[in-house]
Design an enzyme around this catalytic site. Structure first.
Site: not given
Length: 414
Positions: A166, A349
């Protein structure tokens, strides 16, 4: 509003040798300082994300693990700091040693189909099979900054799971990286949005100038012990809120306020209030709500393509009595309107179309189980809504669900 993955789902995974994937070309060898937002203690943990992809006829002869691994090497040419390692300097200041050591990549095969996971909604009891905790993969300093596993399924679909450090990026920054990876996997030579480092724009002034109270950095006392051992057993559940549930929640606030608040504000108000009721706090007990607010677009200093942590997390503080007492929905709504944000991760995608689920596998983060992220989601009926994973003590979860039912919120049959 059930757990979507069958808790008794059993399958085996054939794990192949893990490897480090380095940039496909030579990249600069240098030290890069993180920003003062990046390297704060509260962000020194890894964030898991998972995407589930069904089979696609046009991709039947193609191997998702090979495609993604090859694309990863080329993507790291642009995002080369992610292939390095964190070092800690004076005063615990973090910096990236851009050493091109690579990110951890695992490919695996599972003897299970996508349909056997049921309707996809966190928490996923089987997640430990989808992102192995390999030695050296979970640290912060001197460890890979990304850990990726691609698991091929019997049906021709696959699961893409990843842990990201993070301190290197926030949710929007990481989605930017994932979309770049997906673009290159589909055949482009470079990302449509080029990454920008520029971490110095979010470093503190020298000397620092504090202009307001920062409750987000307060040291908060832990809740008192409960004599009921059952209440200490933390459990995970997720809850879907579609058009029906949102409309029912809207009926709980005065009519004149219904068009003055966003869906996020309305839903956050309701869930925070029900959660507080479930915890059975004393009226004078302090309760806090922390929301993440994206700083991109709000500051001219943050350029397009910036993928570091670029957010603030304002905190609102009140008491349990005020939050759940008379006129509590109206009061809580006004409190929540002071801090808000939204995000989505499913539109990535790789060539197989959009993921049927993309987001966090469970509630919590950095050892803090109270963290919940809102994820856009389609339920089993095809309704668009928001799924919210929650982690609460067992008894508190039972009271939370009871409060949903008593408020007239119809439980989903997902």
């Amino acid at each position: 509003m059930n757990q979507s993955s069958p808790s008794d789902l059993v399958f085996t995974v054939k794990r192949r040798q893990a490897e480090l994937v380095a940039p496909a070309k030579a990249t600069p060898c240098e030290l890069k300082l993180l920003s003062d937002i990046d390297d704060q203690d509260g962000l020194r943990f890894q964030v898991p994300v998972v995407h589930f992809y069904p089979s696609h006829p046009s991709m039947a002869a193609k191997d998702p693990a090979h495609i993604i691994k090859t694309a990863l090497a080329h993507t790291l040419v642009f995002y080369y700091p992610l292939a390095g390692r964190l070092r800690e300097g004076p005063s615990r200041k973090l910096m990236v040693d851009c050493s091109a050591q690579g990110v951890l990549f695992v490919e695996a095969d599972a003897d299970v189909t996508l349909s056997q996971f049921g309707h996809l909604q966190p928490p996923f009891p089987c997640f430990q099979h989808l992102l192995y905790k390999l030695p050296g993969s979970e640290g912060i300093i001197n460890c890979p900054l990304l850990h990726i596993q691609v698991t091929r399924l019997k049906c021709g679909g696959f699961i893409f799971a990843v842990n990201v450090n993070h301190t290197m990026c926030d949710a929007l920054g990481f989605v930017q990286f994932l979309k770049a990876l997906a673009e290159i996997a589909r055949g482009t030579s470079h990302p449509s949005i080029l990454p920008v480092w520029r971490r110095e724009v979010l470093s503190a002034r020298h000397p620092p100038r504090v202009t307001c109270t920062h409750y987000e950095y307060d040291q908060v006392a832990m809740p008192r012990d409960d004599d009921d051992d059952d209440s200490k057993d933390m459990i995970q559940r997720s809850f879907f809120f579609g058009p029906t549930q949102i409309a029912a929640i809207g009926q709980l606030i005065p009519h004149h306020l219904r068009h003055q608040c966003t869906k996020f504000e309305l839903l956050t108000t309701f869930v925070w209030r029900c959660r507080t009721i479930g915890l059975e706090l004393e009226p004078n007990d302090e309760v806090r709500l922390m929301c993440v607010m994206n700083a991109r677009g709000r500051s001219k200093e943050i350029p397009e393509g910036y993928y570091g942590n670029a957010f603030v997390y304002p905190v609102v503080v009140t008491t349990a009595g005020k939050l759940i007492g008379g006129n509590s929905m109206e009061y809580a709504l006004e409190v929540v309107k002071k801090a808000k944000s939204e995000m989505s991760e499913e539109d990535v995608d790789f060539g197989w179309g959009k993921a049927v689920f993309g987001g966090v596998p469970e509630a919590g983060g950095g050892g803090f189980p109270g963290l919940s992220l809102f994820c856009s989601h389609l339920n089993a009926k095809g309704e668009e809504g928001i799924v919210i994973p929650l982690c609460l003590p067992f008894n508190a979860m039972q009271r939370f669900v009871k409060e949903l039912e008593s408020s007239g919120i119809i439980m989903s049959s997902d």
